[in-house]
Scaffold this active site. Sequence first.
Site, PDB file in Angstrom:
ATOM      1  N   GLY C 215      -2.739   1.943   3.807  1.00  0.00           N
ATOM      2  CA  GLY C 215      -3.869   2.477   4.548  1.00  0.00           C
ATOM      3  C   GLY C 215      -3.563   2.660   6.013  1.00  0.00           C
ATOM      4  N   LEU C 241      -3.444   6.839  -3.153  1.00  0.00           N
ATOM      5  CA  LEU C 241      -2.915   6.731  -1.783  1.00  0.00           C
ATOM      6  C   LEU C 241      -1.951   5.553  -1.584  1.00  0.00           C
ATOM      7  CD1 LEU C 241      -3.104   7.906   1.118  1.00  0.00           C
ATOM      8  CD2 LEU C 241      -4.900   6.228   1.552  1.00  0.00           C
ATOM      9  N   ASP C 242      -0.775   5.852  -1.058  1.00  0.00           N
ATOM     10  CA  ASP C 242       0.238   4.838  -0.715  1.00  0.00           C
ATOM     11  C   ASP C 242       0.698   4.027  -1.921  1.00  0.00           C
ATOM     12  OD1 ASP C 242       0.098   5.648   1.915  1.00  0.00           O
ATOM     13  OD2 ASP C 242      -1.327   4.104   2.492  1.00  0.00           O
ATOM     14  N   ALA C 243       0.478   4.569  -3.127  1.00  0.00           N
ATOM     15  CA  ALA C 243       0.848   3.822  -4.330  1.00  0.00           C
ATOM     16  C   ALA C 243       1.870   4.571  -5.180  1.00  0.00           C
ATOM     17  CB  ALA C 243      -0.398   3.499  -5.139  1.00  0.00           C
TER      18      ALA C 243
END
Lengths: 297, 297, 297, 297
Positions: C215, C241-243
């Site tokens: 995040g 997101l970001d995964a």
Amino acid sequence: MSLTERRYVITLGCPDRTGIVAHIASFLAEWGGWIVEAGYHTDPDTGWFFTRQEVRADSLPFGIEELRERFAKVATQLDERADWRVSDTEQRRRVVILVSKEGHCLHDLLGRIGSGELDVDLRAVIGNHPDLGPITEAHGIPFHHVPFPQGTDPHGTDPQAKEAAFGRIRELVDGQAPDAIVLAKFMRVLPPELCRAWQDRALNIHHSFLPSFAGARPYHQAYQRGVKLVGATCHYVTADLDAGPIIEQDVTRVDHTDSVSDMVRKGRDIEKIVLARGLRAHLEDRVLVHDQRTVVF
Amino acid sequence: MSLTERRYVITLGCPDRTGIVAHIASFLAEWGGWIVEAGYHTDPDTGWFFTRQEVRADSLPFGIEELRERFAKVATQLDERADWRVSDTEQRRRVVILVSKEGHCLHDLLGRIGSGELDVDLRAVIGNHPDLGPITEAHGIPFHHVPFPQGTDPHGTDPQAKEAAFGRIRELVDGQAPDAIVLAKFMRVLPPELCRAWQDRALNIHHSFLPSFAGARPYHQAYQRGVKLVGATCHYVTADLDAGPIIEQDVTRVDHTDSVSDMVRKGRDIEKIVLARGLRAHLEDRVLVHDQRTVVF
Amino acid sequence: MSLTERRYVITLGCPDRTGIVAHIASFLAEWGGWIVEAGYHTDPDTGWFFTRQEVRADSLPFGIEELRERFAKVATQLDERADWRVSDTEQRRRVVILVSKEGHCLHDLLGRIGSGELDVDLRAVIGNHPDLGPITEAHGIPFHHVPFPQGTDPHGTDPQAKEAAFGRIRELVDGQAPDAIVLAKFMRVLPPELCRAWQDRALNIHHSFLPSFAGARPYHQAYQRGVKLVGATCHYVTADLDAGPIIEQDVTRVDHTDSVSDMVRKGRDIEKIVLARGLRAHLEDRVLVHDQRTVVF
Amino acid sequence: MSLTERRYVITLGCPDRTGIVAHIASFLAEWGGWIVEAGYHTDPDTGWFFTRQEVRADSLPFGIEELRERFAKVATQLDERADWRVSDTEQRRRVVILVSKEGHCLHDLLGRIGSGELDVDLRAVIGNHPDLGPITEAHGIPFHHVPFPQGTDPHGTDPQAKEAAFGRIRELVDGQAPDAIVLAKFMRVLPPELCRAWQDRALNIHHSFLPSFAGARPYHQAYQRGVKLVGATCHYVTADLDAGPIIEQDVTRVDHTDSVSDMVRKGRDIEKIVLARGLRAHLEDRVLVHDQRTVVF
């Protein structure tokens, strides 16, 4: 530890303002105090000032008790909230280690003590399993087995038996008045009252690069996420699980050829080093805590 | 080691040409061999091909002796200069450790063996000083003290007594037919005939990032030069001092606040890890040597 | 890239079974294919097999089109679910870079391309701010400014205008048919349809050691938590997101003397290196994705 | 650099004795000087004391000239051999860069300056080849091409022409009165008189972990030796080739799959970072030299 000449170590934290360094340095200079090592830091967020100074004991005309008395006045003049400590490098630090079944951190600490690298007074090892008793005793260290009730979860299911076990541990630990209580893969959550009683003295080694993979089975979590590094964290124990002030961390590289058990093995080398570094820093009074973060001089 | 199922490990080196991979893979596939891990490499300078393959033992319809016989033909067909080996992960590796007074590497290896991380058959520890006998024996391992004559230089001054001591060591070592002879801070130069006899089986840990600071007192040399990192090197012992094929190296950061004794302490953590990694790679048949350099699969 | 002779690169993933290596190697050997580099891996959890092989182009009697046709049959014989690809190292890879205002990653990539280290065909740089236009054009690369509506949150507040902006970006990107879309500090969340359209081709650099500090404002989070290392992660972009699957990560040491802006600065060096390594691996077809994790040969 | 408020930086080296810290701190406290960062060190070998202190400019009732006058007296009182310096963080540092053909370090420094990370006044880039002129000028920096005579050895064979070329370079450099002269892969040995003239101001980046592989072609030497790490060293230039005081070093891992050109590529990332870190430390007056070693605060 491993110092050539005796030193007094002064640490102090207080709200920052002009002249603190001069005030302390002048006090020491007045009595001929020879500063061998000095660290200063101010946290810009909190405005808190930290210092750690090593003074040659033979440069002062008085002993540690009088140094404490005199420094108490200096600290009070600086700020009534000043948090300070004066210690003596010739006073060997007292340590108690808590373990479970997994022995790599205990083996490592015993080896460091046995080879003279870590010059501490290891008072006792306490295990919730008997497995690590023989190696402990082979090093001439008392081992206490405090069994915990078995349960379906790692924290046990019989509250009373668990409470009794922690009571016995507390008794054994507090009886030694240790400077450090090391949770060397103890694998149990300390009850809040012990976290409070041992605040800033109980060090845990967590097998992940916190805050990644807090909680259980961090290597399995790391494997599932496909990370390219695994790590370890040495931190002070607080009631907030795996969230205490971080003293030291490090990582090592893994790749797709590493199974979970390879990660465990590679991670152990990091756990041992990170715990040993963190413990050394703690015992040399290099770690100052404020607002859940550490300054490590 | 720490493998879940039994495997046969095939390593081979030979001059590179088209079709080697296919030749070996087809041989294995013909018999249903399940390749669990495979490494291939060709050195562009020497044109030498290297491979290491792990095959599930239960996927083949025959045992290791027949695998060796059959693979011998495969290897000969590839090239008469082929240098190969077939081993069995269930055959525990035999190890002998040589030490002097300094114990950190021995403590570390005993801890790894004691905690089950390093699953080897440690046959004996031999010391030219008696100091590390008690800890060795506490782990249930035989310790042999082979004293060396004292002299003004580190290699002793009485050639006959020294020769006798090395003769005794050779006898003790060769009597165990070890897969690895580990010089864990042995601090003596092996005579050329032992280097030859133990070629590619004797591992040394040198306390510098070779080729920097070969020879004596590397940490003092590092301190004088003002380097910002110190390291360690695990290499095979050859008659050319500190110049044998390098298996593993690593470094750790130091700065101006580190005295020589701090460098020694920080370096020891690297020595222990580098030696343990190098020994593991050696015992798992991951290290192939050619032309004074290693391939580590 | 930077290869001395032309090579064909074959990558394949499929369910593991006995004989895959032999099957592929025999196919290549039959046509005289000279394997210069080969990697094999089986994921024990998913039972998925991965391989990547580099073959000297001049060792085969046919070109890449015929190799593709012939290999298609090999792959189908292995498993109908086989996921494979054959590429040519002489075919320069096409790249598009998306940026915002922060230039360190773009400067670094332009420098690598300008110095010849990264031999790619950079088709365009697209910025949601105009700031990085001049340096891009100084390197002779077209720059497109696609402004986004300003809003109180980082993702903008005018859905239609944002959709239009992403539509324009998609048009500019897809018009170049790039092998890689690099989000070099683009600082905006791609809409799910772009994540899907660019699956396994869009690489992001995140300024933390994921999964820590996913995040916004990871350095601020890291500072607050008092970690002793900060890192960066290069991963494929997914709708989560970001995964996305992690390609590369690294860390650098920080301590209490580092302010957030020091962490930002130190972290940038890691971001640049991690992105460059990840991009190189991607463009050399070294990254195989399965089940949200990567194998990087 | 990148500091939020203006600071004066005081550095001092002198023979150690009791009371130095108190003396300096009291002087600053007397005038209300607010110490924001302070470092102290004594070299136990040479008995030399080092300090660096950052003081908020707005906390003092006078400007830098008066601070210099007043501090001169403090320093003289401490020891007539005291070596000190007072600088102003608002005074942008002047830098000249010397290059040859290889651009990665120049690209990196230009990128850091262009992105605002390195806030310096880059006065000129001087190249003994014209290749890096265009990129330099694209950043708005003057580029001077000073050709050297071609010869069979890297240092040229026409002594007079070489002397003239170095004379021209000296003229161009000294005309800018730079705080740092950066040899960013300049690939030529400075003549002794330039080493003297630019003492403790000329920084070189050497592409090995010195003292390993001093001299020419370090990556080839590293490859031949089979090392498992390659590194880079930023050091002050002295007449003794590759033996000047080391400011910063770092390493990166390589293995048998890395060719010399792979080592070159991986090493470049380390060269760039090590040079940037070393230059920043130098420009922030963090590097104190004594007896061929550095203290880096």
